[in-house]
Enzyme design. Structure first.
Site, PDB file in Angstrom:
ATOM      1  N   LEU A 155       0.849  -1.183   0.000  1.00 42.59           N
ATOM      2  CA  LEU A 155       0.000   0.000   0.000  1.00 42.59           C
ATOM      3  C   LEU A 155       0.886   1.235   0.000  1.00 42.59           C
ATOM      4  O   LEU A 155       1.658   1.445   0.938  1.00 42.59           O
ATOM      5  CB  LEU A 155      -0.906   0.040   1.228  1.00 42.59           C
ATOM      6  CG  LEU A 155      -1.996  -1.024   1.376  1.00 42.59           C
ATOM      7  CD1 LEU A 155      -1.409  -2.376   1.772  1.00 42.59           C
ATOM      8  CD2 LEU A 155      -2.994  -0.585   2.445  1.00 42.59           C
ATOM      9  N   GLY A 211       1.284   4.230   4.506  1.00 36.48           N
ATOM     10  CA  GLY A 211       2.146   3.314   3.754  1.00 36.48           C
ATOM     11  C   GLY A 211       2.405   2.023   4.495  1.00 36.48           C
ATOM     12  O   GLY A 211       2.855   2.050   5.625  1.00 36.48           O
ATOM     13  N   SER A 212       2.134   0.870   3.892  1.00 38.03           N
ATOM     14  CA  SER A 212       2.222  -0.376   4.633  1.00 38.03           C
ATOM     15  C   SER A 212       2.120  -1.570   3.694  1.00 38.03           C
ATOM     16  O   SER A 212       2.266  -1.443   2.484  1.00 38.03           O
ATOM     17  CB  SER A 212       1.106  -0.425   5.681  1.00 38.03           C
ATOM     18  OG  SER A 212      -0.133  -0.087   5.077  1.00 38.03           O
ATOM     19  N   ARG A 213       1.818  -2.736   4.284  1.00 32.56           N
ATOM     20  CA  ARG A 213       1.743  -3.971   3.507  1.00 32.56           C
ATOM     21  C   ARG A 213       0.790  -4.954   4.196  1.00 32.56           C
ATOM     22  O   ARG A 213       0.679  -4.969   5.410  1.00 32.56           O
ATOM     23  CB  ARG A 213       3.143  -4.571   3.396  1.00 32.56           C
ATOM     24  CG  ARG A 213       3.197  -5.930   2.708  1.00 32.56           C
ATOM     25  CD  ARG A 213       4.624  -6.242   2.382  1.00 32.56           C
ATOM     26  NE  ARG A 213       4.893  -7.656   2.229  1.00 32.56           N
ATOM     27  CZ  ARG A 213       6.065  -8.140   1.855  1.00 32.56           C
ATOM     28  NH1 ARG A 213       7.078  -7.322   1.625  1.00 32.56           N
ATOM     29  NH2 ARG A 213       6.241  -9.434   1.730  1.00 32.56           N
TER      30      ARG A 213
END
Length: 235
Positions: A115, A203-205
């Site tokens: 993301l 912001g990430s995953r």
């Protein structure tokens, strides 16, 4: 056959404008309201200074976009697993589930979604069932795009057991900028595919671990829409 206009379609003036706004502009997740409010407060406090006022309005607008919570319509076909988040499919591979879940240490299919700060950062339930485990593990805050992020970064894992006994694991992973994982689930919760259950800030995953024999439906480089894109079909 042409559709007869409804009463809502025939509205005009302010009512029509507000109806268009409601259907066009997505709502905001409650977790974003303090950040939007802070930007608006800065703009109000610095209203006599155009730079401060502008910075506050930009911050408020950026946070409203980041914390947007668009409605989604999940598929109704049984046995499908949907993307738990918007973003880019960055990895499709076999990997062992997070060690803190104490599950068998054998590789299973895993789909990873990255993301960016431009994606909607709410997370959605990948499949209906019961939450049988929720585990948070502290870690680093490296770039979520890297393969090592699955092992090294801070993460929160949710295990969902379906009515057929299959287990699907959704793992929220913090990134370089994202340093706050929010998860609203607890063990024993009954969950429905596509429902929102948390978010990761900036912001990430998301990693999704699937049962052996699952038919993966996506490829690396593909864009995923949380709650709608079918990642896989269970065996």
């Amino acid at each position: 056959m042409a559709r007869r206009p409804s009463t809502d379609d025939l509205r005009s003036g302010p009512e029509r404008f507000m109806a268009l706004v409601k259907t066009t502009v997505p709502p905001v997740h409650p977790a974003g309201l303090p950040f939007i409010g802070a930007g608006l407060a800065l703009a109000a406090a610095g209203r006599r200074n155009r730079w401060v006022r502008g910075a506050g309005l930009v911050a408020a607008g950026a946070n409203a976009a980041f914390f947007r919570h668009p409605p989604r319509v999940p598929p109704t076909r049984p046995g499908v697993v949907v993307a738990p988040a918007d973003g880019l499919i960055c990895l499709v591979e076999d990997a062992e589930p997070p060690a803190e879940l104490n599950l068998p240490a054998r590789p299973v299919p895993r789909v990873s979604i990255f993301l960016s700060i431009f994606d909607a950062h709410v997370q959605r339930i990948p499949i209906s069932g019961e939450v049988v485990a929720v585990e948070h593990r502290p870690g680093l805050f490296g770039s979520a795009e890297l393969a090592a992020a699955s092992e090294d970064n801070e993460r929160n894992s949710v295990v969902i057991r379906t009515d057929t006994g299959a287990q699907v694991i959704a793992v929220q992973i913090a990134g370089l900028v994202a340093r706050r994982i929010v998860c609203d689930l607890t063990t024993g919760d009954k969950v429905t595919i596509g429902d929102t259950y948390g978010l990761i800030r900036y912001g990430s995953r998301l990693d999704t671990y699937l049962p052996e024999g699952t038919d993966i439906q996506v490829l690396p480089g593909q864009r995923a829409v949380g709650g709608e894109t079918i990642l896989a079909e269970l065996p």
